[in-house]
Scaffold this active site. Structure first.
Site, PDB file in Angstrom:
ATOM      1  N   PHE A   1      12.042   7.134   2.512  1.00 32.92           N
ATOM      2  CA  PHE A   1      11.338   6.116   3.315  1.00 32.92           C
ATOM      3  C   PHE A   1      10.371   6.790   4.293  1.00 32.92           C
ATOM      4  CE2 PHE A   1      14.922   2.648   3.495  1.00 32.92           C
ATOM      5  CZ  PHE A   1      14.680   2.329   2.178  1.00 32.92           C
TER       6      PHE A   1
ATOM      7  N   ARG B   1      -0.249  -6.695   6.609  1.00 31.54           N
ATOM      8  CA  ARG B   1      -1.145  -6.499   5.477  1.00 31.54           C
ATOM      9  C   ARG B   1      -0.336  -6.292   4.207  1.00 31.54           C
ATOM     10  NH1 ARG B   1      -4.068  -0.905   4.423  1.00 31.54           N
ATOM     11  NH2 ARG B   1      -1.926  -0.518   3.749  1.00 31.54           N
ATOM     12  N   GLY B   2       0.726  -5.469   4.305  1.00 27.61           N
ATOM     13  CA  GLY B   2       1.503  -5.110   3.117  1.00 27.61           C
ATOM     14  C   GLY B   2       0.862  -3.942   2.398  1.00 27.61           C
ATOM     15  N   ASP B   3       1.454  -3.539   1.289  1.00 30.15           N
ATOM     16  CA  ASP B   3       0.952  -2.420   0.485  1.00 30.15           C
ATOM     17  C   ASP B   3       0.832  -2.862  -0.952  1.00 30.15           C
ATOM     18  OD1 ASP B   3       0.868  -0.275   2.440  1.00 30.15           O
ATOM     19  OD2 ASP B   3       3.040  -0.530   2.514  1.00 30.15           O
TER      20      ASP B   3
ATOM     21  N   SER C   1      17.055  -8.347  17.573  1.00 30.72           N
ATOM     22  CA  SER C   1      16.702  -9.051  16.340  1.00 30.72           C
ATOM     23  C   SER C   1      17.082  -8.167  15.158  1.00 30.72           C
ATOM     24  CB  SER C   1      15.213  -9.433  16.322  1.00 30.72           C
ATOM     25  OG  SER C   1      14.405  -8.315  16.615  1.00 30.72           O
TER      26      SER C   1
ATOM     27  N   HIS D   1      14.903  -4.114  17.422  1.00 28.79           N
ATOM     28  CA  HIS D   1      14.865  -4.818  16.135  1.00 28.79           C
ATOM     29  C   HIS D   1      15.491  -3.862  15.115  1.00 28.79           C
ATOM     30  CE1 HIS D   1      13.058  -7.491  13.044  1.00 28.79           C
ATOM     31  NE2 HIS D   1      12.800  -6.375  12.368  1.00 28.79           N
TER      32      HIS D   1
ATOM     33  N   HIS E   1      -0.059   4.887  11.622  1.00 31.85           N
ATOM     34  CA  HIS E   1       0.053   4.420  10.237  1.00 31.85           C
ATOM     35  C   HIS E   1      -0.490   5.522   9.320  1.00 31.85           C
ATOM     36  CE1 HIS E   1      -1.123   2.165   6.587  1.00 31.85           C
ATOM     37  NE2 HIS E   1      -0.028   1.484   6.860  1.00 31.85           N
TER      38      HIS E   1
ATOM     39  N   TYR F   1       2.656   1.203  15.103  1.00 34.03           N
ATOM     40  CA  TYR F   1       3.004   2.530  14.559  1.00 34.03           C
ATOM     41  C   TYR F   1       2.905   3.598  15.642  1.00 34.03           C
ATOM     42  CZ  TYR F   1       2.500  -0.105  10.308  1.00 34.03           C
ATOM     43  OH  TYR F   1       2.669  -1.074   9.349  1.00 34.03           O
TER      44      TYR F   1
ATOM     45  N   GLU G   1      16.657  -7.370  10.827  1.00 32.16           N
ATOM     46  CA  GLU G   1      15.801  -7.568   9.643  1.00 32.16           C
ATOM     47  C   GLU G   1      16.624  -7.418   8.363  1.00 32.16           C
ATOM     48  OE1 GLU G   1      11.919  -5.727   9.748  1.00 32.16           O
ATOM     49  OE2 GLU G   1      12.241  -4.987   7.717  1.00 32.16           O
TER      50      GLU G   1
HETATM   51  P1  FAD Z   1      -2.767  -3.304   9.235  1.00 34.85           P
HETATM   52  O1  FAD Z   1      -2.472  -3.612  10.652  1.00 34.85           O
HETATM   53  O2  FAD Z   1      -3.826  -4.100   8.549  1.00 34.85           O
HETATM   54  O3  FAD Z   1      -3.113  -1.744   9.166  1.00 34.85           O
HETATM   55  C1  FAD Z   1      -3.043  -1.035   7.936  1.00 34.85           C
HETATM   56  C2  FAD Z   1      -3.964   0.192   7.994  1.00 34.85           C
HETATM   57  O4  FAD Z   1      -5.328  -0.246   8.000  1.00 34.85           O
HETATM   58  C3  FAD Z   1      -3.795   1.053   9.258  1.00 34.85           C
HETATM   59  O5  FAD Z   1      -4.011   2.385   8.908  1.00 34.85           O
HETATM   60  C4  FAD Z   1      -4.897   0.543  10.177  1.00 34.85           C
HETATM   61  O6  FAD Z   1      -5.293   1.528  11.113  1.00 34.85           O
HETATM   62  C5  FAD Z   1      -5.990   0.230   9.151  1.00 34.85           C
HETATM   63  N1  FAD Z   1      -6.889  -0.862   9.574  1.00 34.85           N
HETATM   64  C6  FAD Z   1      -6.552  -2.023  10.158  1.00 34.85           C
HETATM   65  N2  FAD Z   1      -7.656  -2.779  10.400  1.00 34.85           N
HETATM   66  C7  FAD Z   1      -8.718  -2.057   9.941  1.00 34.85           C
HETATM   67  C8  FAD Z   1     -10.111  -2.281   9.896  1.00 34.85           C
HETATM   68  N3  FAD Z   1     -10.659  -3.408  10.381  1.00 34.85           N
HETATM   69  N4  FAD Z   1     -10.900  -1.330   9.340  1.00 34.85           N
HETATM   70  C9  FAD Z   1     -10.365  -0.177   8.841  1.00 34.85           C
HETATM   71  N5  FAD Z   1      -9.036   0.091   8.859  1.00 34.85           N
HETATM   72  C10 FAD Z   1      -8.233  -0.844   9.398  1.00 34.85           C
HETATM   73  N6  FAD Z   1       5.568  -4.340   4.030  1.00 34.85           N
HETATM   74  C11 FAD Z   1       5.801  -5.305   3.105  1.00 34.85           C
HETATM   75  O7  FAD Z   1       5.265  -5.232   2.005  1.00 34.85           O
HETATM   76  N7  FAD Z   1       6.650  -6.345   3.370  1.00 34.85           N
HETATM   77  C12 FAD Z   1       7.257  -6.481   4.567  1.00 34.85           C
HETATM   78  O8  FAD Z   1       8.012  -7.434   4.790  1.00 34.85           O
HETATM   79  C13 FAD Z   1       7.021  -5.492   5.580  1.00 34.85           C
HETATM   80  N8  FAD Z   1       7.578  -5.593   6.796  1.00 34.85           N
HETATM   81  C14 FAD Z   1       7.260  -4.680   7.776  1.00 34.85           C
HETATM   82  C15 FAD Z   1       7.764  -4.858   9.062  1.00 34.85           C
HETATM   83  C16 FAD Z   1       7.454  -3.955  10.072  1.00 34.85           C
HETATM   84  C17 FAD Z   1       7.999  -4.182  11.470  1.00 34.85           C
HETATM   85  C18 FAD Z   1       6.629  -2.832   9.799  1.00 34.85           C
HETATM   86  C19 FAD Z   1       6.324  -1.831  10.880  1.00 34.85           C
HETATM   87  C20 FAD Z   1       6.122  -2.650   8.528  1.00 34.85           C
HETATM   88  C21 FAD Z   1       6.412  -3.573   7.495  1.00 34.85           C
HETATM   89  N9  FAD Z   1       5.881  -3.456   6.211  1.00 34.85           N
HETATM   90  C22 FAD Z   1       6.149  -4.420   5.251  1.00 34.85           C
HETATM   91  C23 FAD Z   1       5.032  -2.319   5.859  1.00 34.85           C
HETATM   92  C24 FAD Z   1       3.537  -2.646   6.065  1.00 34.85           C
HETATM   93  O9  FAD Z   1       3.148  -3.679   5.204  1.00 34.85           O
HETATM   94  C25 FAD Z   1       2.762  -1.367   5.762  1.00 34.85           C
HETATM   95  O10 FAD Z   1       2.984  -0.411   6.780  1.00 34.85           O
HETATM   96  C26 FAD Z   1       1.282  -1.559   5.489  1.00 34.85           C
HETATM   97  O11 FAD Z   1       0.778  -0.322   4.961  1.00 34.85           O
HETATM   98  C27 FAD Z   1       0.449  -1.881   6.730  1.00 34.85           C
HETATM   99  O12 FAD Z   1       0.656  -3.159   7.158  1.00 34.85           O
HETATM  100  P2  FAD Z   1       0.083  -3.609   8.600  1.00 34.85           P
HETATM  101  O13 FAD Z   1       0.403  -5.036   8.752  1.00 34.85           O
HETATM  102  O14 FAD Z   1       0.511  -2.669   9.649  1.00 34.85           O
HETATM  103  O15 FAD Z   1      -1.486  -3.415   8.309  1.00 34.85           O
END
Ligand code: FAD
Length: 278
Positions: A209, A99-101, A8, A259, A142, A138, A10
């Site tokens: 990055f 989740r995003g940032d 895949s 990917h 993360h 991760y 991206e």
């Molecule tokens: P989560 O899974 O919610 O985790 C984020 C952090 O919170 C981790 O440290 C986790 O341990 C912690 N956490 C999770 N749940 C809890 C809880 N219940 N209580 C306390 N802590 C918790 N970013 C973008 O903006 N746009 C994109 O399109 C994008 N694409 C991506 C694609 C891939 C394949 C990857 C690996 C990353 C991508 N990112 C993107 C980056 C991503 O948004 C960031 O890494 C963001 O900081 C975390 O997103 P996540 O979905 O992993 O979050």
């Protein structure tokens, strides 16, 4: 690659006409690799929502199955519903749920949902099994996680909420990936965890990055890349060699596919895939 392993790709939404033309050229060229799907990133805070939708449409027009990324950071439930309804109407069946940032320097509303697991649960609650959902993983932790164990538990919560598969953050040490997969399997979770692969073509960009996302550039790679200085041809040749070896090892040792983070460039990905006959 065996018959069950998938490829895949991206892409990210282009910001101007020249970038848009480059995306179309790259996507057309890489379509020859017959990817299982292509994904399109989503800007934090919804900043590129329209850009994501336009890129999704363009890639659908090229005949690809498209998986838009969707992040919940800064979004209300109404925002998320509007986006998901639109994707459903466009025939989208796959999502990468994140989740995003928060964009740096911006305070303010983080949105209705705070973790990707909540977004996955929201999609499952309102759209049932319509979407195949990938989430992020991760292998090197993360950067905001309290500990590797907490991060693993939070990853497992996304699977529990209904994720079908995961794509990893990029890494250069395959042992980090296999170790992570072993820990997930030991927890009884069997979803495919596809390694995210970052081609190495530009050291300054890669270092930036990696600093942000917590991916380790091994010392031996860093020293070689630094020694090449501005010699872009040597960086490229070295990067293609290193990533070809990494992908070969991942596929040989049972990764469900790869990917590629294309960064909207076709050359390096096409060359790595040609080296491996993918
Ligand atoms: P989560 O899974 O919610 O985790 C984020 C952090 O919170 C981790 O440290 C986790 O341990 C912690 N956490 C999770 N749940 C809890 C809880 N219940 N209580 C306390 N802590 C918790 N970013 C973008 O903006 N746009 C994109 O399109 C994008 N694409 C991506 C694609 C891939 C394949 C990857 C690996 C990353 C991508 N990112 C993107 C980056 C991503 O948004 C960031 O890494 C963001 O900081 C975390 O997103 P996540 O979905 O992993 O979050």
């Amino acid at each position: 690659m065996n018959s069950t392993q998938t490829l895949s790709l991206e892409y990210f939404p282009p910001r101007d006409i020249a970038a848009q033309e480059r995306l179309v050229r790259s996507a057309k060229r890489l379509a020859a690799l017959n990817p299982a799907y292509v994904s399109v990133t989503f800007g934090a805070g919804g900043s590129t929502r329209a850009g994501t939708v336009d890129a999704v449409q363009m890639l659908q027009n090229l005949g690809s199955e498209v998986a838009p990324h969707l992040s919940c950071m800064g979004a209300s439930l109404a925002d998320l519903t509007a986006i998901l309804d639109d994707y459903q109407a466009r025939g989208i069946r796959r999502l990468v749920a994140l989740r995003g940032d928060m964009p740096s320097g911006m305070g303010g509303d983080t949105g209705a949902l705070h973790h990707a697991s909540e977004l996955v649960a929201f999609v499952r609650e309102h759209y049932g099994d319509h979407f195949h959902i990938e989430v992020a993983a991760y292998p090197e932790m993360h950067p905001q996680a309290q500990s590797v164990e907490h991060d693993l538990q939070h990853f497992l919560a996304k699977v529990q909420a209904g994720a079908n598969g995961a794509i990893t953050q990029y890494f250069f040490n395959p042992d980090a990936y296999f170790h992570f997969v072993d820990r997930v399997r030991a927890a009884g979770v069997e979803i495919p965890i596809t390694p995210g692969i970052m081609p190495v073509t530009n050291y300054a960009q890669l270092a930036r990055f990696s600093e942000m996302c917590g991916a380790e550039i091994p010392r031996w790679m860093r020293l070689r890349l630094q020694a090449f200085g501005d010699d872009r041809a040597s960086i490229r040749a070295f990067g293609i060699d290193v990533i070809t070896t990494l992908v070969a090892r991942l596929l040989e040792q049972g990764a469900p596919g790869v990917h590629f983070y294309t960064l909207n460039h076709a050359d390096a990905v096409a060359q790595i895939c040609a080296n491996l006959d993918l």
